[in-house]
Design an enzyme around this catalytic site. Structure first.
Site, PDB file in Angstrom:
ATOM      1  N   ASP A  35       0.826  -1.213   0.000  1.00 46.60           N
ATOM      2  CA  ASP A  35       0.000   0.000   0.000  1.00 46.60           C
ATOM      3  C   ASP A  35       0.854   1.254   0.000  1.00 46.60           C
ATOM      4  OD1 ASP A  35      -2.658  -0.309  -0.101  1.00 46.60           O
ATOM      5  OD2 ASP A  35      -3.051   0.188   1.987  1.00 46.60           O
ATOM      6  N   LYS A  57      -1.347   4.781  -4.503  1.00 46.61           N
ATOM      7  CA  LYS A  57      -1.516   5.799  -5.540  1.00 46.61           C
ATOM      8  C   LYS A  57      -0.409   6.839  -5.574  1.00 46.61           C
ATOM      9  CE  LYS A  57      -4.921   8.227  -2.693  1.00 46.61           C
ATOM     10  NZ  LYS A  57      -5.556   7.187  -1.897  1.00 46.61           N
ATOM     11  N   MET A 169      -6.200  11.795   8.174  1.00 48.45           N
ATOM     12  CA  MET A 169      -6.710  12.323   6.896  1.00 48.45           C
ATOM     13  C   MET A 169      -7.497  13.616   7.089  1.00 48.45           C
ATOM     14  SD  MET A 169      -7.917   8.671   5.275  1.00 48.45           S
ATOM     15  CE  MET A 169      -8.419   7.946   6.834  1.00 48.45           C
TER      16      MET A 169
HETATM   17  N1  SAH Z   1      -3.628   2.293   8.724  1.00 50.11           N
HETATM   18  C1  SAH Z   1      -2.900   3.533   8.889  1.00 50.11           C
HETATM   19  C2  SAH Z   1      -3.746   4.736   8.528  1.00 50.11           C
HETATM   20  C3  SAH Z   1      -4.189   4.739   7.073  1.00 50.11           C
HETATM   21  S1  SAH Z   1      -5.107   6.163   6.652  1.00 50.11           S
HETATM   22  C4  SAH Z   1      -2.399   3.613  10.333  1.00 50.11           C
HETATM   23  O1  SAH Z   1      -2.801   2.803  11.173  1.00 50.11           O
HETATM   24  O2  SAH Z   1      -1.585   4.479  10.626  1.00 50.11           O
HETATM   25  C5  SAH Z   1      -3.843   7.251   6.069  1.00 50.11           C
HETATM   26  C6  SAH Z   1      -3.667   8.408   7.021  1.00 50.11           C
HETATM   27  O3  SAH Z   1      -2.925   7.978   8.151  1.00 50.11           O
HETATM   28  C7  SAH Z   1      -2.896   9.570   6.468  1.00 50.11           C
HETATM   29  O4  SAH Z   1      -3.695  10.432   5.687  1.00 50.11           O
HETATM   30  C8  SAH Z   1      -2.448  10.242   7.747  1.00 50.11           C
HETATM   31  O5  SAH Z   1      -3.504  10.945   8.347  1.00 50.11           O
HETATM   32  C9  SAH Z   1      -2.138   9.044   8.617  1.00 50.11           C
HETATM   33  N2  SAH Z   1      -0.728   8.635   8.576  1.00 50.11           N
HETATM   34  C10 SAH Z   1      -0.239   7.454   8.191  1.00 50.11           C
HETATM   35  N3  SAH Z   1       1.088   7.408   8.359  1.00 50.11           N
HETATM   36  C11 SAH Z   1       1.451   8.602   8.867  1.00 50.11           C
HETATM   37  C12 SAH Z   1       2.680   9.167   9.316  1.00 50.11           C
HETATM   38  N4  SAH Z   1       3.840   8.492   9.244  1.00 50.11           N
HETATM   39  N5  SAH Z   1       2.664  10.425   9.810  1.00 50.11           N
HETATM   40  C13 SAH Z   1       1.528  11.125   9.912  1.00 50.11           C
HETATM   41  N6  SAH Z   1       0.332  10.644   9.522  1.00 50.11           N
HETATM   42  C14 SAH Z   1       0.291   9.395   9.016  1.00 50.11           C
END
Ligand code: SAH
Length: 250
Positions: A35, A57, A169
């Site tokens: 992903d 994407k 997000m």
């Molecule tokens: N499953 C992932 C979240 C997926 S949704 C998790 O558990 O972290 C994607 C969103 O996660 C992004 O738009 C952002 O808001 C957040 N995100 C994921 N990785 C990030 C990171 N390293 N730093 C800040 N936000 C992050």
């Protein structure tokens, strides 16, 4: 012979923040479906002859439609292969892991979930912010700022709930979210934190208040992917603190 699909959390970005179990399974997979937001460094744990498929994407391409990802996982598993479905953070936190497990179960495919460290905990932790605290945060709410039509978040109720809010997000809709939270009674001076690329060498963050966060993020050029934290726990943010991995990379 039947294969199996593993829905695996890759952690928030720092390549050391992945579980031993995820590493072991990655090393046994025939196919790895990767992903967005998965640190590509982690593919070092895949077998040299594993087939790696990027379904995110990033890089200007369209993301692979979800239905196609489901179809592909099902076909590979039914062909007897071990499939590692690698997702950023935790696979069940806003990662569409719920939809994937439903599709796999409906197809009768064996599936196992390997939890990961979610960005909503790890990003604030990287600057010393706990999402709960006995004195000031009796709970935490993980919420998306980008919900599906017809499934919208009741921000005013969350404002009244008194838990730390951790928003995934949320960059694009932040101005609207702030208005809703203010309307729900959240203090304009509620401590607020935004962290982009949490736990990666490219991490950046800014601290402000509910009312000033949007402007502060623009000034600091903090965009997606970011975690936004609202709550008194943000007072504990030490934005000089860096994780060991970041210090090493610097
Ligand atoms: N499953 C992932 C979240 C997926 S949704 C998790 O558990 O972290 C994607 C969103 O996660 C992004 O738009 C952002 O808001 C957040 N995100 C994921 N990785 C990030 C990171 N390293 N730093 C800040 N936000 C992050």
């Amino acid at each position: 012979m039947n294969g199996k699909v593993y829905l695996i959390g890759a952690g928030p970005g720092d390549p050391e923040l992945i579980t031993l179990k995820a590493v072991r399974v990655l090393n046994s997979a025939d196919v790895v479906l990767v992903d967005d937001l998965v640190n590509p460094v982690l593919l070092e744990h895949a077998r040299a002859n594993a087939r790696i498929v990027y379904v995110g994407k990033r890089g200007g391409c369209q993301s692979t439609p979800q239905a196609y990802i489901h179809k592909q996982m099902i076909a590979e598993a039914q062909a007897g292969l071990t499939v590692a479905r690698l997702k950023g953070g935790d696979p069940f936190m806003f990662g569409r892991g719920g939809e994937e497990i439903e599709a796999l179960r409906a197809a009768g495919v064996a599936v196992e979930v390997i939890s990961g460290i979610t960005a909503g905990i790890a990003a604030p932790a990287s600057v010393g912010v706990p999402v709960t605290h006995r004195d000031s945060a009796p709970g935490v709410t993980f919420v998306t700022g980008h919900s599906r039509d017809g499934n919208s978040v009741n921000w005013q109720a969350l404002a009244a709930g008194g838990t730390t809010l951790v928003i995934y997000m949320g960059v694009k809709n932040l101005p609207d979210i702030v208005l809703e939270l203010l309307a729900g009674g959240m203090r304009a001076d509620m401590p607020a934190l935004a962290i982009q690329n949490g736990t990666l060498a490219t991490q950046r963050q800014t601290r402000a208040t509910l009312q000033t966060l949007h402007v502060a993020m623009m000034a600091a050029e903090i965009g997606s992917p970011a975690i936004i934290v609202l709550g008194d726990v943000v007072k504990l943010a030490d934005i000089a603190v860096q994780s060991a991995w970041m210090a090493q990379a610097a």
